[in-house]
Design an enzyme around this catalytic site. Structure first.
Site, PDB file in Angstrom:
ATOM      1  N   GLY A 124     -42.375   4.149   0.369  1.00 56.13           N
ATOM      2  CA  GLY A 124     -42.810   3.709  -0.842  1.00 56.13           C
ATOM      3  C   GLY A 124     -41.966   3.979  -2.600  1.00 56.13           C
ATOM      4  O   GLY A 124     -41.391   3.852  -3.168  1.00 56.13           O
ATOM      5  N   TRP A 154     -37.602   3.671  -1.552  1.00 58.24           N
ATOM      6  CA  TRP A 154     -38.311   2.601  -2.357  1.00 58.24           C
ATOM      7  C   TRP A 154     -37.026   2.080  -4.344  1.00 58.24           C
ATOM      8  O   TRP A 154     -37.104   0.954  -4.897  1.00 58.24           O
ATOM      9  CB  TRP A 154     -38.841   1.223  -2.609  1.00 58.24           C
ATOM     10  CG  TRP A 154     -38.730  -0.302  -2.500  1.00 58.24           C
ATOM     11  CD1 TRP A 154     -38.151  -1.180  -1.716  1.00 58.24           C
ATOM     12  CD2 TRP A 154     -39.144  -0.861  -3.612  1.00 58.24           C
ATOM     13  NE1 TRP A 154     -38.316  -2.809  -2.797  1.00 58.24           N
ATOM     14  CE2 TRP A 154     -39.448  -2.270  -3.832  1.00 58.24           C
ATOM     15  CE3 TRP A 154     -39.932  -0.504  -5.072  1.00 58.24           C
ATOM     16  CZ2 TRP A 154     -39.271  -3.330  -4.961  1.00 58.24           C
ATOM     17  CZ3 TRP A 154     -40.994  -1.015  -5.484  1.00 58.24           C
ATOM     18  CH2 TRP A 154     -40.554  -2.279  -5.630  1.00 58.24           C
ATOM     19  N   HIS A 155     -38.493   2.784  -4.336  1.00 59.72           N
ATOM     20  CA  HIS A 155     -38.069   2.770  -6.057  1.00 59.72           C
ATOM     21  C   HIS A 155     -37.193   3.136  -7.029  1.00 59.72           C
ATOM     22  O   HIS A 155     -36.903   2.544  -7.583  1.00 59.72           O
ATOM     23  CB  HIS A 155     -39.377   3.314  -7.125  1.00 59.72           C
ATOM     24  CG  HIS A 155     -40.788   3.081  -7.040  1.00 59.72           C
ATOM     25  ND1 HIS A 155     -41.515   2.680  -6.373  1.00 59.72           N
ATOM     26  CD2 HIS A 155     -41.100   1.662  -7.782  1.00 59.72           C
ATOM     27  CE1 HIS A 155     -42.641   2.294  -5.717  1.00 59.72           C
ATOM     28  NE2 HIS A 155     -42.774   1.829  -7.174  1.00 59.72           N
ATOM     29  N   GLY A 156     -36.211   4.103  -5.920  1.00 59.90           N
ATOM     30  CA  GLY A 156     -34.786   4.548  -6.911  1.00 59.90           C
ATOM     31  C   GLY A 156     -34.500   5.145  -5.341  1.00 59.90           C
ATOM     32  O   GLY A 156     -34.533   6.047  -4.495  1.00 59.90           O
ATOM     33  N   PHE A 206     -34.960  -1.069 -10.659  1.00 63.26           N
ATOM     34  CA  PHE A 206     -35.375  -0.862  -9.109  1.00 63.26           C
ATOM     35  C   PHE A 206     -35.051  -1.423  -8.456  1.00 63.26           C
ATOM     36  O   PHE A 206     -35.029  -1.759  -7.586  1.00 63.26           O
ATOM     37  CB  PHE A 206     -36.818  -0.102  -8.907  1.00 63.26           C
ATOM     38  CG  PHE A 206     -37.061   0.612  -9.966  1.00 63.26           C
ATOM     39  CD1 PHE A 206     -36.757   1.594 -10.033  1.00 63.26           C
ATOM     40  CD2 PHE A 206     -37.914   0.525 -10.758  1.00 63.26           C
ATOM     41  CE1 PHE A 206     -36.844   2.895 -10.447  1.00 63.26           C
ATOM     42  CE2 PHE A 206     -38.838   2.380 -11.234  1.00 63.26           C
ATOM     43  CZ  PHE A 206     -37.573   2.655 -11.535  1.00 63.26           C
TER      44      PHE A 206
END
Length: 482
Positions: A320, A323-325, A482
């Site tokens: 997770g 996933w943001h960066g 993102f």
């Protein structure tokens, strides 16, 4: 085309709403949906038309796969579809990150592809993966009319930064013709929700940004950050990211309601959470539910023993974070939250039940402090910058220069608003459908908040006017990155 810019507020949105209802009335419901799909594609292509083939290809391929996926043959087709979606995400979002790490580990000098990040690829990828999985589980089925599926993916209010919408929620709405009949209610409620979200963005988040930038930019330059600047910067960013993303989610809900549709609630007072488990039930709710339903459960969830459950929690949060960066700072941020989730599970097992509720003030304060500290890794451009910020917050760089009264006043106002006022979903509780509220665990308010009366109309009109004046200064949403 950012929701808070004049081109959107004064041109695109009013023209699209007007044209949609004209087309819907004169040419019928399906023609209205086709027009809204075309308008959504114009909205997406406004940023960079080069990525139009990517989103159109993604829609066509996933729709075609869903039409042939069956529970009996869903295994390999589903795996192929998921791999295809993740492959596209990996190439565009993580190729440079992968090459940099290979070079660092092996000493090679491979050239980074340098591909630009397509707008919204993280969101429409996860949304379509969930759709394919739900088709294989017989939870939903592809629409017989392809343009409805295109609307499900590309509907412009939620396309760029969510919320992540499930097909089983949106598809029935697309088939209900009565949703567009009460135009006054759609516009009144939708514009009211939109005004609240716009105020969060342009009046709060954008005014907190300079205080956060002052601290984090200093750290990024390698200069020491004093105690005052470090804490005001970290707290300002904590409030900025909440008002920025929560504001976007509110605006998305409001715009969708203007057309008669309801999107999921994405926030439910996350900074009032009593522990990190509670925080992730309240923050970016649709992402939390996606990670739980499609990753945590697929890994085995809590069905394969206690130790495996704890490991699954950590894996989910690490992914997770990634996933943001495409940076290790995001992975560390996710790992810290994973460790906190594990700690909460262990406390639930070892200590008496109801501990967090009994000492809720101390528990909430510790949770909020943890969130502030971990946001440092989320915002910092490197580990060195994060280390400088944390050193400053620990007082290792001295008090430093007093940043003035501005950041303290802004932080106090932000905290009062967050801790004393109800969430947007509670203000408009009676105007949001029961199923949407249930998925976000929104509790009913003690009394009805929003009403279609003169007082609310004047108040929101003044708020909207103030926001429109402030909107002339351009500022992107944080989650656009993102």
């Amino acid at each position: 085309m950012v929701f808070s810019t004049p081109i959107f507020l004064f041109v695109f949105l009013p023209l699209t709403v007007l044209a949609f209802y004209v087309v819907n009335r004169r040419l019928g419901h399906e023609a209205g949906l086709i027009f809204l799909l075309l308008a959504s594609l114009v909205f997406y292509g406004w940023w960079d038309v080069r990525f139009m083939p990517l989103i159109l290809g993604s829609i066509v391929v996933n729709y075609a796969l869903a039409r042939v996926i069956r529970p009996g043959n869903g295994g390999w087709l589903l795996a192929f579809g998921v791999a295809l979606n993740l492959g596209a995400l990996g190439v565009f979002k993580y190729a440079d990150f992968f090459v940099r790490n290979v070079n660092a580990l092996t000493g090679l000098e491979l050239t980074e592809p340098g591909l630009p990040l397509p707008l919204a690829i993280s969101f429409f990828t996860f949304q379509q993966i969930a759709f394919l999985v739900d088709c294989s589980r017989r939870i939903t089925s592809p629409d017989a009319k392809p343009h409805r599926y295109g609307m499900f993916v590309a509907f412009f209010p939620q396309l760029i930064a969510g919320p992540i919408v499930h097909h089983r929620l949106m598809s029935p709405q697309l088939g209900e013709k009565d949703r567009q009949r009460d135009i006054s209610a759609n516009l009144g409620i939708g514009l009211s929700i939109f005004a609240v979200g716009l105020a969060k963005k342009v009046l709060l988040a954008d005014n907190l940004a300079p205080y956060a930038n002052a601290a984090f930019d200093t750290a990024a330059a390698g200069e020491p950050v004093g105690l005052w600047l470090a804490w005001t910067g970290a707290l300002a960013y904590t409030l900025q990211i909440y008002f920025d993303f929560s504001g976007y989610s509110d605006m998305a809900m409001g715009i969708a309601r203007m057309f008669g549709f309801q999107l999921p609630v994405n926030f439910n007072a996350p900074y009032k959470a009593r522990n990190i488990t509670d925080f992730w039930r309240r923050w970016h709710i649709t992402l939390s539910q996606f990670l739980r339903d499609y990753l945590y459960v697929s890994l085995g969830g809590n069905r394969k023993g206690y130790a495996r459950m704890l490991a699954n929690l950590m894996i989910v949060m690490l992914l997770g974070g990634l996933w943001h960066g495409a940076a290790w700072t995001f992975v560390v941020w996710g790992g810290l939250h994973g460790a906190a989730l594990i700690w909460c599970r262990m406390l639930d097992r070892w200590l008496p039940k109801g501990l967090f509720g009994r000492f809720w003030i101390a528990s909430s304060a510790c949770t909020f402090l943890f969130v502030i500290i971990t946001w440092v890794f989320f915002r910092a451009t490197s580990f060195d910058a994060a280390a400088i910020m944390l050193q400053g917050m620990a007082g290792l760089n001295g008090l430093g220069v007093n940043p003035g009264d501005g950041p303290f006043i802004a932080a106090i106002i932000g905290l009062i608003l967050i801790w004393s006022l109800p969430e947007t979903a509670q203000i408009f509780y009676r105007q949001i459908e029961e199923g949407v509220l249930k998925t976000a665990n929104v509790a009913p308010p003690r009394k009805e908040r929003w009403k279609a009366n003169m007082r609310w109309g004047i108040g929101l009109s003044v708020l909207l006017f103030a926001c429109m004046i402030a909107s002339w200064s351009y500022s992107e949403f944080i989650y656009y990155n993102f």
